[in-house]
Scaffold this active site. Structure first.
Site, PDB file in Angstrom:
ATOM      1  N   CYS A 182     -18.798 -14.785  -6.258  1.00 33.03           N
ATOM      2  CA  CYS A 182     -19.870 -13.967  -5.662  1.00 33.03           C
ATOM      3  C   CYS A 182     -21.240 -14.500  -6.087  1.00 33.03           C
ATOM      4  O   CYS A 182     -22.229 -14.338  -5.354  1.00 33.03           O
ATOM      5  CB  CYS A 182     -19.759 -12.511  -6.099  1.00 33.03           C
ATOM      6  SG  CYS A 182     -18.505 -11.579  -5.201  1.00 33.03           S
ATOM      7  N   ASP A 203       0.814  -1.215   0.000  1.00 31.73           N
ATOM      8  CA  ASP A 203       0.000   0.000   0.000  1.00 31.73           C
ATOM      9  C   ASP A 203       0.851   1.270   0.000  1.00 31.73           C
ATOM     10  O   ASP A 203       0.432   2.284   0.522  1.00 31.73           O
ATOM     11  CB  ASP A 203      -0.901  -0.049   1.265  1.00 31.73           C
ATOM     12  CG  ASP A 203      -2.057   0.920   1.177  1.00 31.73           C
ATOM     13  OD1 ASP A 203      -2.373   1.366   0.069  1.00 31.73           O
ATOM     14  OD2 ASP A 203      -2.625   1.241   2.236  1.00 31.73           O
TER      15      ASP A 203
HETATM   16  S1  SF4 Z   1     -21.354  -9.757  -0.111  1.00 25.89           S
HETATM   17 FE1  SF4 Z   1     -20.598  -8.818  -2.002  1.00 25.89          FE
HETATM   18  S2  SF4 Z   1     -18.466  -9.426  -2.116  1.00 25.89           S
HETATM   19 FE2  SF4 Z   1     -19.440 -10.818  -0.644  1.00 25.89          FE
HETATM   20  S3  SF4 Z   1     -20.092 -12.594  -1.870  1.00 25.89           S
HETATM   21 FE3  SF4 Z   1     -21.812 -11.177  -1.784  1.00 25.89          FE
HETATM   22  S4  SF4 Z   1     -21.591  -9.952  -3.643  1.00 25.89           S
HETATM   23 FE4  SF4 Z   1     -19.616 -10.945  -3.297  1.00 25.89          FE
END
Ligand code: SF4
Ligand code: SF4
Length: 311
Positions: A185, A130
């Protein structure tokens, strides 16, 4: 002849040093999708006042411009999930900021990894955490650590997103490179729905101008009339979009002692925050990343929450 690094040896040493994950990618220009995404994000002003993100774009999209003869990017992740939490009814700090400044902790471990490579392979390279124009989450994905979620964080399968990322960019190829992971996701949109200020305007798209993390840490001076109101209890950062992520049910407490909250921080009550002096602030956050917000910034956040208005 250039000696190949053993990916297996790198990972074994990274694990010995306490990193939770490590992967190796070939140093290359980032893919066109990542480059365009970043360019669009800057062009639309989603980086708010973080003007430094506009600089060194050519280096940011090509790590070979950061290290002479760069051949490999070694990406690591260090767990910061704290075993003890600030009581839920008190003012909250983002969990990553509970302990000592992660820049120092990650850099120290990365330097030890580079020393190991130097001693065994004569490697030259640089350690980053970072602190330089590096697309860290992209390289973590490329090095097979996880995927970038809709909340824009790097998610490690069966582990979550409470990780600091760091990289070594080195001048030797590895005998094996990792394969990027598929995004998992799925149809989930919990982070987008839970964001209190709708800063996640679309999947994978965070507008910093609306983000409580940006507003409470990076933003200097008074809040602008259009800034979203500070909500909840947060006075430094925001964990909402990571808290709701189902992958974080796999989070386990870190073993890195430096990231544990001090007893003094755990004991802080709202009334203590309201009367915090600069000297007490310096004592409480000695060696901590919270110093980034500065005393004036932290008190601005506390006052805004107390009054229920940023204006
Ligand atoms: S909360 Fe957001 S980042 Fe986590 S799995 Fe669901 S869509 Fe993906
Ligand atoms: S950190 Fe908080 S404000 Fe920022 S995108 Fe995530 S949930 Fe929204």
């Amino acid at each position: 002849m250039v000696k190949n690094l053993s990916a297996q040896e790198i990972k074994a040493e990274a694990q010995r040093l306490g990193f939770s994950a490590c992967g190796v990618a070939q140093a290359d220009h980032v893919n066109p999708l990542a480059h365009t995404h970043f360019e669009r994000w800057i062009k639309q002003g989603c980086h708010a006042t973080m003007g430094y993100l506009e600089n060194h774009e050519e280096k940011r999209v090509d790590p070979r411009l950061l290290v002479d003869q760069a051949q490999s990017v070694i990406s690591v992740a260090l767990n910061y999930y704290p075993g003890q939490q600030i009581p839920a009814n008190e003012y909250q700090l983002s969990r990553y900021a509970y302990g000592k400044d992660y820049h120092d902790v990650v850099k120290e471990k990365l330097t030890a990894l580079l020393d190991f490579l130097q001693a065994n392979y004569g490697t030259n390279g640089r350690a980053f955490c970072d602190t330089a124009p590096v697309l860290e989450r992209y390289w973590a994905w490329r090095a097979g650590l996880g995927w970038i979620g809709k909340n824009t964080q790097l998610i490690i399968p069966q582990a979550g997103s409470h990780f600091f990322l760091g990289e070594l960019i080195v001048d030797q190829p590895a005998d094996q490179y990792d394969t990027p992971q598929l995004n998992r996701c799925g149809s989930c949109t919990r982070c987008l729905e839970a964001c209190p200020t709708k800063a996640l305007e679309a999947p994978y798209w965070l507008n910093a101008n609306k983000c409580l993390s940006y507003l409470t840490i990076e933003h200097r001076g008074a809040f602008t009339p259009n800034a979203p109101l500070l909500t909840g209890n947060t006075i430094y950062g925001c964990d909402v979009c990571s808290q709701v992520c189902p992958w974080n049910r796999f989070a386990t407490p870190t073993e890195v002692q430096e990231f544990a909250p001090s007893e003094a921080l755990l004991q802080m009550r709202k009334e203590d925050w309201h009367t915090l002096t600069k000297a007490e602030y310096q004592q409480l956050f000695k060696g901590s990343a919270v110093k980034r917000a500065k005393y004036e910034g932290l008190m601005r956040n506390i006052n805004a929450l107390e009054k229920g208005t940023n204006k």
